[in-house]
Motif scaffolding. Sequence first.
Motif, PDB file in Angstrom:
ATOM      1  N   PRO A  63       8.381   5.226   4.492  1.00  0.00           N
ATOM      2  CA  PRO A  63       7.960   4.353   3.243  1.00  0.00           C
ATOM      3  C   PRO A  63       8.271   4.854   1.976  1.00  0.00           C
ATOM      4  O   PRO A  63       9.094   4.280   1.297  1.00  0.00           O
ATOM      5  CB  PRO A  63       6.689   3.752   3.599  1.00  0.00           C
ATOM      6  N   ARG A  64       7.619   6.196   1.729  1.00  0.00           N
ATOM      7  CA  ARG A  64       7.755   6.734   0.385  1.00  0.00           C
ATOM      8  C   ARG A  64       9.438   7.069   0.038  1.00  0.00           C
ATOM      9  O   ARG A  64       9.765   7.421  -1.061  1.00  0.00           O
ATOM     10  CB  ARG A  64       6.823   7.853   0.392  1.00  0.00           C
ATOM     11  N   LYS A 112      -4.516   5.518  10.491  1.00  0.00           N
ATOM     12  CA  LYS A 112      -4.106   4.128  10.591  1.00  0.00           C
ATOM     13  C   LYS A 112      -4.382   4.061  12.134  1.00  0.00           C
ATOM     14  O   LYS A 112      -4.834   2.723  12.473  1.00  0.00           O
ATOM     15  CB  LYS A 112      -2.592   4.034  10.357  1.00  0.00           C
ATOM     16  N   GLU A 118       1.668  13.373  -0.280  1.00  0.00           N
ATOM     17  CA  GLU A 118       2.108  13.039   1.036  1.00  0.00           C
ATOM     18  C   GLU A 118       3.326  14.169   1.632  1.00  0.00           C
ATOM     19  O   GLU A 118       3.317  14.635   2.636  1.00  0.00           O
ATOM     20  CB  GLU A 118       2.958  11.849   0.895  1.00  0.00           C
ATOM     21  N   MET A 144       0.862  -1.056  -0.053  1.00  0.00           N
ATOM     22  CA  MET A 144       0.000  -0.008  -0.035  1.00  0.00           C
ATOM     23  C   MET A 144       0.960   1.258  -0.065  1.00  0.00           C
ATOM     24  O   MET A 144       2.019   1.150   0.669  1.00  0.00           O
ATOM     25  CB  MET A 144      -0.914  -0.087   1.268  1.00  0.00           C
ATOM     26  N   GLY A 145       0.532   2.258  -0.496  1.00  0.00           N
ATOM     27  CA  GLY A 145       1.142   3.628  -0.611  1.00  0.00           C
ATOM     28  C   GLY A 145       2.575   3.489  -1.021  1.00  0.00           C
ATOM     29  O   GLY A 145       2.867   2.807  -2.215  1.00  0.00           O
ATOM     30  N   GLY A 146       3.392   3.966  -0.135  1.00  0.00           N
ATOM     31  CA  GLY A 146       5.043   3.861  -0.698  1.00  0.00           C
ATOM     32  C   GLY A 146       5.464   2.484  -0.823  1.00  0.00           C
ATOM     33  O   GLY A 146       6.312   2.293  -1.432  1.00  0.00           O
ATOM     34  N   SER A 147       4.783   1.669  -0.037  1.00  0.00           N
ATOM     35  CA  SER A 147       5.260   0.204   0.153  1.00  0.00           C
ATOM     36  C   SER A 147       4.808  -0.480  -1.460  1.00  0.00           C
ATOM     37  O   SER A 147       5.100  -1.503  -1.603  1.00  0.00           O
ATOM     38  CB  SER A 147       4.930  -0.385   1.085  1.00  0.00           C
ATOM     39  N   SER A 182       5.947  -4.314   2.937  1.00  0.00           N
ATOM     40  CA  SER A 182       5.397  -3.134   3.882  1.00  0.00           C
ATOM     41  C   SER A 182       6.654  -2.609   4.724  1.00  0.00           C
ATOM     42  O   SER A 182       7.137  -3.400   5.499  1.00  0.00           O
ATOM     43  CB  SER A 182       4.361  -3.636   5.155  1.00  0.00           C
ATOM     44  N   TYR A 183       7.108  -1.228   4.533  1.00  0.00           N
ATOM     45  CA  TYR A 183       8.036  -1.005   4.987  1.00  0.00           C
ATOM     46  C   TYR A 183       8.100  -1.068   6.718  1.00  0.00           C
ATOM     47  O   TYR A 183       8.842  -1.391   7.366  1.00  0.00           O
ATOM     48  CB  TYR A 183       8.282   0.622   4.692  1.00  0.00           C
ATOM     49  N   SER A 184       6.874  -0.530   7.167  1.00  0.00           N
ATOM     50  CA  SER A 184       6.811  -0.685   8.626  1.00  0.00           C
ATOM     51  C   SER A 184       6.665  -1.921   9.259  1.00  0.00           C
ATOM     52  O   SER A 184       6.772  -2.356  10.365  1.00  0.00           O
ATOM     53  CB  SER A 184       5.434   0.305   8.973  1.00  0.00           C
ATOM     54  N   THR A 200       1.211  -2.784   8.351  1.00  0.00           N
ATOM     55  CA  THR A 200      -0.043  -2.143   7.423  1.00  0.00           C
ATOM     56  C   THR A 200      -0.879  -3.208   7.437  1.00  0.00           C
ATOM     57  O   THR A 200      -0.798  -4.478   6.820  1.00  0.00           O
ATOM     58  CB  THR A 200       0.406  -1.651   6.128  1.00  0.00           C
TER      59      THR A 200
HETATM   60  O1  PA5 Z   1       4.663   6.625   2.323  1.00  0.00           O
HETATM   61  C1  PA5 Z   1       3.882   6.521   3.189  1.00  0.00           C
HETATM   62  O2  PA5 Z   1       4.086   6.798   4.516  1.00  0.00           O
HETATM   63  C2  PA5 Z   1       2.599   5.698   3.069  1.00  0.00           C
HETATM   64  O3  PA5 Z   1       2.038   5.774   1.956  1.00  0.00           O
HETATM   65  C3  PA5 Z   1       2.773   4.194   3.461  1.00  0.00           C
HETATM   66  O4  PA5 Z   1       3.679   3.587   2.644  1.00  0.00           O
HETATM   67  C4  PA5 Z   1       1.415   3.300   3.693  1.00  0.00           C
HETATM   68  O5  PA5 Z   1       0.808   3.957   4.525  1.00  0.00           O
HETATM   69  C5  PA5 Z   1       1.923   1.836   3.932  1.00  0.00           C
HETATM   70  O6  PA5 Z   1       2.764   1.799   5.085  1.00  0.00           O
HETATM   71  P1  PA5 Z   1       3.936   0.687   4.860  1.00  0.00           P
HETATM   72  O7  PA5 Z   1       4.744   1.357   3.881  1.00  0.00           O
HETATM   73  O8  PA5 Z   1       4.719   0.957   6.333  1.00  0.00           O
HETATM   74  O9  PA5 Z   1       3.367  -0.419   4.828  1.00  0.00           O
END
Ligand code: PA5
Length: 351
Positions: free
Chosen positions: A149-150, A343, A235, A54-57, A98-100, A103
């Motif tokens: 993450p991004r 979140k 973001e 999701m998102g950055g990941s 998932s970077y964190s 998610t």
């Molecule tokens: O860039 C960001 O902070 C978000 O788009 C996250 O990547 C997103 O919410 C998903 O979280 P994560 O990358 O930790 O899985």
Amino acid sequence: MTNLDDLEALAEIDPHDARRVLAEFPAQCRRASTLRAAPPPGIGTPRVVVVAGMGGSAAGGDLLAACAADAVDVPVLVHRGYGLPALAGPDALVIACSYSGDTAEVLSAFDAAVTRRVPVVALTAGGALAQRAAAAGRPRVTLPGGLMPRMALGYLLLPAVALLEGCGVTVATAAEVDEAVAAVESLAPELVPARPSADNEAKRLALSIGDRLPVIYGGPTTGAAAYRWKTDVEENAKRFALAGTLPEMNHNEIEAWQGPAAKGLHAVLLRDAAEPPEIAQRFHILRDMIGPSAGGLSEARGRGAGRLARLLTLAYLGQWTSYYLAVLRGRDPWSVPLLDEFKRRVRRPSP
Ligand code: PA5
């Protein structure tokens, strides 16, 4: 508006030092290109690759899929959501990114893979995903932590390229990965804050966009980068942005470029050295048709010979452009308070 060449003003607006993280992106990519799954997945060539993120990941998956499209005969899909698509069976490979590591959607995809006996590799800096991978005895690529993450795009992309190479799916060769990292290394000094606006493409793009709504268009390959630019603007700069892809936008969105509203928009066309002539022609026509009504129009290109290099450098240019758009308006490019709050609320048990 902030003077982008005033380094003290930048330091005040960017207390978390996102500019250092972006400046160190080449080193991140160099390190990322050495990261491998442990234990090695030990599987043959999958029928389909599903990157769950999701998102950055998910951004690494988008670039991976864009590189894979013309290069390999194994489909690479990016799955943004809970669970897994029905086509992910035991002959697939799931990369849970998932970077964190916390998610919810990606944890759900990982669990679905384990339940359905689909080979799965976790790509994460830690969190619950790392724990679940350890508990289920599934391979994990351990990413260095501490980034947003991004801003960890190198870590979320290059280990996946190596992972696929190990399964016989060569999205980019080792030489192409090296070339991509070298291209990012040579671009970085041209985009950092110390490089003045007159000679800094990212600062110039941000200044040209100014207060207008950025509308980023890519072609069949650079469309993935266009979406990435949009989300980085959202973001980092906390501003709306639109993204679209040619040729599809020629069949719908083109119509919206009429009337006075277009004056509030700034189009950024993401071109590619290897775009086919029919796509180049469409970009020319688009310029001709929307140029006069748009508030502004710019073009940008990635660097390097290989597709991976061109996409990674284009995404890197977008990171810096969105960074400068943030500081222009005095917005901290690092924190994402609404995203964090969302979140938190999702995690809260329902009453
Ligand atoms: O860039 C960001 O902070 C978000 O788009 C996250 O990547 C997103 O919410 C998903 O979280 P994560 O990358 O930790 O899985």
